[in-house]
Every structure is written in C-alpha cells, then in structure tokens.
Design a protein around this motif. Structure first.
Motif, PDB file in Angstrom:
ATOM      1  N   LEU A  65     -16.065  13.697  16.054  1.00 31.02           N
ATOM      2  CA  LEU A  65     -15.057  14.755  15.978  1.00 31.02           C
ATOM      3  C   LEU A  65     -14.940  15.536  17.285  1.00 31.02           C
ATOM      4  CD1 LEU A  65     -15.412  16.389  12.427  1.00 31.02           C
ATOM      5  CD2 LEU A  65     -13.440  15.147  13.344  1.00 31.02           C
ATOM      6  N   VAL A  66     -13.710  15.734  17.704  1.00 31.79           N
ATOM      7  CA  VAL A  66     -13.397  16.569  18.852  1.00 31.79           C
ATOM      8  C   VAL A  66     -12.795  17.891  18.404  1.00 31.79           C
ATOM      9  CG1 VAL A  66     -11.975  16.760  20.944  1.00 31.79           C
ATOM     10  CG2 VAL A  66     -13.047  14.574  20.347  1.00 31.79           C
ATOM     11  N   VAL A  67     -11.990  17.839  17.324  1.00 38.40           N
ATOM     12  CA  VAL A  67     -11.263  19.028  16.904  1.00 38.40           C
ATOM     13  C   VAL A  67     -11.053  19.012  15.397  1.00 38.40           C
ATOM     14  CG1 VAL A  67      -9.050  17.903  17.392  1.00 38.40           C
ATOM     15  CG2 VAL A  67      -9.146  20.401  17.253  1.00 38.40           C
ATOM     16  N   VAL A  68     -11.123  20.208  14.786  1.00 35.08           N
ATOM     17  CA  VAL A  68     -10.738  20.423  13.395  1.00 35.08           C
ATOM     18  C   VAL A  68      -9.548  21.375  13.401  1.00 35.08           C
ATOM     19  CG1 VAL A  68     -11.393  21.398  11.164  1.00 35.08           C
ATOM     20  CG2 VAL A  68     -13.047  20.063  12.475  1.00 35.08           C
ATOM     21  N   GLY A  69      -8.451  20.967  12.766  1.00 33.13           N
ATOM     22  CA  GLY A  69      -7.242  21.790  12.727  1.00 33.13           C
ATOM     23  C   GLY A  69      -6.960  22.287  11.333  1.00 33.13           C
ATOM     24  N   ARG A  70      -6.810  23.613  11.178  1.00 32.30           N
ATOM     25  CA  ARG A  70      -6.498  24.225   9.884  1.00 32.30           C
ATOM     26  C   ARG A  70      -5.037  24.662   9.905  1.00 32.30           C
ATOM     27  NH1 ARG A  70      -4.630  26.919   5.913  1.00 32.30           N
ATOM     28  NH2 ARG A  70      -5.830  28.550   4.858  1.00 32.30           N
ATOM     29  N   THR A  80     -17.165  27.507  11.312  1.00 29.22           N
ATOM     30  CA  THR A  80     -16.844  27.582  12.732  1.00 29.22           C
ATOM     31  C   THR A  80     -18.101  27.642  13.596  1.00 29.22           C
ATOM     32  OG1 THR A  80     -14.797  28.742  12.159  1.00 29.22           O
ATOM     33  CG2 THR A  80     -15.502  28.855  14.449  1.00 29.22           C
ATOM     34  N   GLU A  81     -19.132  28.326  13.100  1.00 25.68           N
ATOM     35  CA  GLU A  81     -20.376  28.429  13.865  1.00 25.68           C
ATOM     36  C   GLU A  81     -20.997  27.056  14.068  1.00 25.68           C
ATOM     37  OE1 GLU A  81     -24.784  30.578  13.558  1.00 25.68           O
ATOM     38  OE2 GLU A  81     -23.138  31.218  12.253  1.00 25.68           O
ATOM     39  N   ALA A  82     -21.048  26.271  12.993  1.00 21.49           N
ATOM     40  CA  ALA A  82     -21.609  24.924  13.111  1.00 21.49           C
ATOM     41  C   ALA A  82     -20.754  24.062  14.034  1.00 21.49           C
ATOM     42  CB  ALA A  82     -21.724  24.278  11.729  1.00 21.49           C
ATOM     43  N   ALA A  83     -19.442  24.225  13.968  1.00 18.87           N
ATOM     44  CA  ALA A  83     -18.557  23.463  14.842  1.00 18.87           C
ATOM     45  C   ALA A  83     -18.810  23.808  16.302  1.00 18.87           C
ATOM     46  CB  ALA A  83     -17.099  23.742  14.472  1.00 18.87           C
ATOM     47  N   THR A  84     -18.989  25.104  16.574  1.00 17.52           N
ATOM     48  CA  THR A  84     -19.261  25.527  17.949  1.00 17.52           C
ATOM     49  C   THR A  84     -20.572  24.937  18.451  1.00 17.52           C
ATOM     50  OG1 THR A  84     -18.076  27.596  17.523  1.00 17.52           O
ATOM     51  CG2 THR A  84     -19.514  27.536  19.447  1.00 17.52           C
ATOM     52  N   GLU A  85     -21.591  24.939  17.597  1.00 12.29           N
ATOM     53  CA  GLU A  85     -22.885  24.368  17.980  1.00 12.29           C
ATOM     54  C   GLU A  85     -22.757  22.893  18.349  1.00 12.29           C
ATOM     55  OE1 GLU A  85     -25.541  25.013  14.765  1.00 12.29           O
ATOM     56  OE2 GLU A  85     -25.478  27.212  14.907  1.00 12.29           O
ATOM     57  N   ARG A  86     -21.874  22.185  17.669  1.00 10.45           N
ATOM     58  CA  ARG A  86     -21.714  20.752  17.905  1.00 10.45           C
ATOM     59  C   ARG A  86     -20.638  20.450  18.946  1.00 10.45           C
ATOM     60  NH1 ARG A  86     -24.421  17.604  14.625  1.00 10.45           N
ATOM     61  NH2 ARG A  86     -23.093  15.837  15.174  1.00 10.45           N
ATOM     62  N   GLY A  87     -20.037  21.500  19.512  1.00  9.30           N
ATOM     63  CA  GLY A  87     -19.017  21.288  20.525  1.00  9.30           C
ATOM     64  C   GLY A  87     -17.694  20.814  19.964  1.00  9.30           C
ATOM     65  N   VAL A  88     -17.431  21.096  18.674  1.00 11.10           N
ATOM     66  CA  VAL A  88     -16.176  20.709  18.036  1.00 11.10           C
ATOM     67  C   VAL A  88     -15.215  21.897  18.090  1.00 11.10           C
ATOM     68  CG1 VAL A  88     -15.056  19.932  15.908  1.00 11.10           C
ATOM     69  CG2 VAL A  88     -17.338  19.071  16.515  1.00 11.10           C
ATOM     70  N   MET A  89     -14.044  21.672  18.647  1.00 12.08           N
ATOM     71  CA  MET A  89     -13.046  22.731  18.717  1.00 12.08           C
ATOM     72  C   MET A  89     -12.443  22.988  17.335  1.00 12.08           C
ATOM     73  SD  MET A  89      -9.530  22.826  20.997  1.00 12.08           S
ATOM     74  CE  MET A  89     -10.417  22.289  22.466  1.00 12.08           C
ATOM     75  N   VAL A  90     -12.216  24.248  17.010  1.00 10.69           N
ATOM     76  CA  VAL A  90     -11.533  24.629  15.773  1.00 10.69           C
ATOM     77  C   VAL A  90     -10.240  25.335  16.153  1.00 10.69           C
ATOM     78  CG1 VAL A  90     -11.649  25.972  13.649  1.00 10.69           C
ATOM     79  CG2 VAL A  90     -13.711  24.860  14.529  1.00 10.69           C
ATOM     80  N   VAL A  91      -9.127  24.883  15.571  1.00 13.32           N
ATOM     81  CA  VAL A  91      -7.831  25.486  15.868  1.00 13.32           C
ATOM     82  C   VAL A  91      -7.125  25.843  14.563  1.00 13.32           C
ATOM     83  CG1 VAL A  91      -7.582  24.237  18.039  1.00 13.32           C
ATOM     84  CG2 VAL A  91      -6.643  23.249  15.960  1.00 13.32           C
ATOM     85  N   ASN A  92      -6.238  26.822  14.636  1.00 16.44           N
ATOM     86  CA  ASN A  92      -5.466  27.193  13.454  1.00 16.44           C
ATOM     87  C   ASN A  92      -4.012  27.426  13.850  1.00 16.44           C
ATOM     88  OD1 ASN A  92      -5.728  29.620  14.811  1.00 16.44           O
ATOM     89  ND2 ASN A  92      -6.196  30.824  12.994  1.00 16.44           N
TER      90      ASN A  92
END
Length: 521
Positions: A65-70, A80-92
């Motif tokens: 995963l590179v990005v999760v889009g909501r 989001t915290e876990a995503a940041t730890e893994r270097g996964v971008m979260v966008v909305n």
C-alpha cells in the motif's frame, strides 16, 4: 501500472480517470473484515467510504500500500497513526459535502419556519389543517450560527439572501473576518438571548458535548428554534425536548443524533420537531464530488506528485532534529487555544536555540494543526492548516533566534493575553511545558490537563484537590507556577484522569479565590 482496490461505491467518472492513467481498478464491494485482509494483499491503493474500516491489521496485510483514500471528510474508520508509521499516505475529500450540508441546513430551517413536513403528513392522512400549521417568516429574524467555519459561512450567505440578521459564535474566528461577510461575532450567551433561530456547525469534542443544554435553553430567547445538521451529541436531546414541551423553545430540526442509527428519541414524540436520518451530505452531487476528488488524490499519490488533501505526510519530511518537537508543537497549539478560548487575530510563534538553525515551517504547521484540530469540520492536516487559519482571519507570524537563555531549545506561542512555552528535555528528549503566561512551570503535556489561576493564599491547593476528589478525578501530576512578576496570582497545572467534567470546572470558577479555570482534553 498499480492495482487500486475499491471496496465501496465510488463515482465511475472518477475511477475512469484512474483507468485512463493505466491503473488496474479492482472493485470488490461488501467485503467482510476477514475478506478485506486477503483482498488488500498486493494492492497499491485502497479507496473506501465510511463502511470499510482500515485497521492496523489491514495496513499490515497491505504490504504494497502507498495510499488509502477516504471518499468523504471523516477519518474515524482509518487508523491514521498506524498508516503514518508504515509510510502509507492517507487522503480524504474534505470539501465534497460542504455545499450539500449548507443547503440541507437551509431546507431544515425553512421546514421549521413553515411546518412543511407536519402539514404534508396531515394532508396525506386526510386532514386539512391550514390554521394549525401557520408558520413564521425568515425575513428580519436573527439567525445565530454556532461554528463559523466553511459550512457556517455558506449558511450565513444564504440567510442574508433571505433578509435575516446573522450573528455568530466561534472563538476561533476573528471579528474582521466575520465582518467581511456581514456577520457580527458575539459570545454564546448573547447569541442565545438574541437569536430567533440557531444553526450548529461544529465538531463534537469534550468541550462541545451537550453545548446546548438546559442552562443554555433557559437563557435563550423565548420561542427560539434550533437546527442541527452538524454532529450528534452537541445538543442534550432530553433537555431540548423538555424546553420544547415547556414552550421555551419553539421547535427544532434535527439531522444528527447522539446515537446513530436510531429510531428512538424523546424528540420524535413532538409535533414541533422535524427530523431526518443524517442526510446532510446525502446528495448525488456530494457523493460524486467525493468520488472524483478521492480518485484524483489517489492518482496524484501514485504518480508521486503533490497531494493537496493528504493528512499525514508532511511530518516525514522534517529533519531528525525537528521531529521530536512535532508532537509538542501540536499539543502546545491545542493548549494555547484552550487557554485563550479561541485564537487571536495575530498568532506569534517563536523558535529559540538550536532548532532556529533548521527549517521550522513544519513546526508552525504542527502548531496550527493543534490549534484548529478541535474546531474544524474536517480533519486538520499539515497541508490544510494554513488555509484554515486564513479562512478564520488569523495572521500567523513566526520568528527564530539562535539564542535561548534558559533552554537549549524553546518554542513559544503567544497572542492576545496568553502565551505558552515548551521544550524537549533530557537525554530521552521528553516534551515539557515550561511556561504559561508569566509563570514558570515544568510539566509534561498530558492527555487531560487542568489549569487554574488563583489567589496566592493558603488552602487553594486543597480546595482544588478536594473538588477533583469528590468528582472521582485523579491527579496524576501537579506543578505550581512561579510568577516572574510579584503580586500576580498563583498558577496550578494538573494532569488528571479522567478529564475534569464541565460541571466541576464551572463550580471551581465560582469558588472564592479562583479567577480562571481551563480544561484541556
């Protein structure tokens, strides 16, 4: 080419843009949590709405995963915290439903003024009740808007077109910014006393839970009407029902409830109440905008371009020297606005010591992220924080100085009549609040804090401690501030668990010898 997993209905014109860019759009709807763990393997992007929960386990399974889009505003269903730890971008898609929500507010306002749903139901049931459902005009009435962000502003513009007089309560908006759109900023009690109608546009936080309660309704103008298309829980529904039964409140239009979904509420029994099942953002246009926007954001992320609606990426760009100060700066921003009960027209942020030799812009963004984190209708990120400050008329000034007299590094936030200073100390670089206003303190920032300014006389510490003990609130840490100016009041800074209840704080404020009480949670 990247594989993009889509687990909920998204506007096809948005997905087509991803296909046109050469990506493999894999649509799998209705996945169970267990099925999602399998489906996310090998996916480079994940697009969801509100029904899919992206947990730490999902992120761990999605090793590519590179990005999760909501496709929407809220991010409660994304870790989001876990995503940041893994270097996964979260966008909305933060602006997708603002217009729909503002329009639904106006629809509920008109429905309340003219009793449209009640009259419609009566006529369909075979009753011609023309005289029973006589309404009121909006023209020349005063509309009180609680929460004057993007949606509140849109509502004000539309209310002005109806000839309404608009006032607003929002400690995070400057007078000048409100005046530009023809709105007067007032305190909450004044808004209650002057308003014929009230609309709410604020997020649910410990400070706003039951903001409209029995005490508020008692102070309100008799016959006031309430519209809530914001968040459930910011109105005490039982108190509102009682106030309508007594005639103190003329009626209400409610789209959101403390517990959802729900088919039971004391409000449902009252003819003066109009209700809808959380339809504020439920328009075809809003859903399409969210889908198209999130597809665009995911496409930018996959291309390695700048992503305007990313909520968690800028921190990774900070230097190793700056990184330990990021959570401190964000917490200080939240503490400063809580103490100030708003944001001043000019917010000054100064950096002194070794950190002044580095790029501190990310720290300024962290301060703004904390300052506006509990008042914005959308999640506040490093990307949108400056825009939120500008929208609210707040001028941000930051300065640097390589000299710091008492600490190796020091961050100071000031404005209006308040200031707060913080640093990281010791070999483990522990964050600490080292100054509040004109008092020297030394206390770690905690999840729940209480700041009390009181007369410098015996017994005051015992008074506060006893009040907390009676309420079942534990004192985890406590520090007494030393004033740099003789004759000033003393300062207590306490870390508590749990948070100090509002009624306890209100009781302390009326205690002899205590001048100010601020709860930070």
């Amino acid at each position: 080419m990247a594989r993009i997993l889509v687990t909920e209905e998204i506007a096809d014109n948005g997905l087509q843009k991803l296909r046109d860019a050469g990506h493999d759009v894999d649509i799998q709807l209705g996945l169970s949590p267990e099925e999602l763990l399998g489906a996310v393997k090998g996916a480079h992007a994940l697009i969801i709405r509100s029904a899919t929960t992206v947990t730490r386990e999902v992120l761990e399974a999605g090793t590519d995963l590179v990005v999760v889009g909501r496709a929407g505003i809220g991010l409660d269903n994304v870790d989001t915290e876990a995503a940041t730890e893994r270097g996964v971008m979260v966008v909305n898609a933060p602006q997708s439903n603002t217009l729909s929500t503002a329009e639904h507010t106006m629809a509920m306002l008109l429905a309340q003024a003219r009793n449209i749903p009640q009259a419609s139901a009566a006529l369909k049931a075979g009753r011609w009740e023309r005289s029973k459902w006589t309404g009121v005009e909006l023209a020349d009435k005063t509309l009180g808007i609680i929460g004057f962000g993007r949606i509140g502003t849109l509502v004000a513009q539309r209310a002005n077109a109806f000839g309404m007089k608009v006032i607003a309560y929002d400690p995070y908006v400057t007078d000048e910014r409100a005046r530009r759109v023809g709105v007067e900023v007032v305190d909450l009690d004044t808004l209650a006393a002057r308003s014929d109608f009230i609309t709410l546009h604020l997020v649910k936080t410990p400070e706003t839970v039951n903001l409209l309660n029995a005490d508020f309704f008692a102070k309100a103008k008799t016959g006031i009407r309430v519209v809530n298309v914001a968040r459930g829980g910011v109105i005490d529904e039982d108190a509102l029902a009682d106030a309508i039964r007594s005639g103190q409140v003329g009626g209400a239009s409610i789209d959101v409830f403390a517990s959802e979904p729900t088919t039971e509420s004391p409000l449902f029994e009252l003819d003066q109440v109009v209700v809808t099942p959380h339809l504020g953002a439920s328009t075809h246009e809003a859903q399409d905008k969210a889908g198209v926007t999130i597809a665009e954001m995911v496409g930018l992320a996959m291309a390695g371009d700048f992503v305007p609606y990313a909520v968690n990426v800028a921190a990774a760009e900070a230097s190793e020297t700056i990184k330990p100060f990021l959570p401190l700066a964000e917490r200080m921003g939240a503490m400063f606005t809580a103490m100030s009960e708003g944001v001043p027209e000019v917010l000054e942020i100064s950096y002194a010591g070794e950190i002044a030799d580095y790029d501190t812009r990310i720290l300024t963004l962290s301060v703004l992220k904390g300052a506006f984190g509990k008042v914005s209708e959308e999640p506040v990120s490093y990307v949108n924080a400056p825009m939120l400050a500008k929208e609210r008329g707040v001028e941000v000034r930051d300065t640097t100085s390589s000299t710091s007299h008492d600490y190796v590094n020091l961050i100071t936030i000031s404005g209006g009549h308040h200031s707060i200073g913080g640093s990281v100390v010791g070999a483990r670089q522990e964050p600490a609040i080292v100054a509040i206003d004109d008092h020297t303190v030394d206390v770690p920032p905690a999840e729940h804090m209480l700041i009390v300014r009181n007369d410098d006389r015996p017994g005051m510490i015992a008074t506060v401690a006893q009040a907390l003990a009676d309420a079942g609130v534990n004192i985890d840490d406590m520090h007494l501030g030393r004033s740099t100016q003789s004759g000033d009041a003393s300062l207590m800074v306490l870390a508590t668990s749990p948070a100090v209840p509002r009624e306890v704080a209100d009781a302390l404020r009326t205690t002899d010898g205590i001048s100010t009480v601020h709860v930070l949670s």
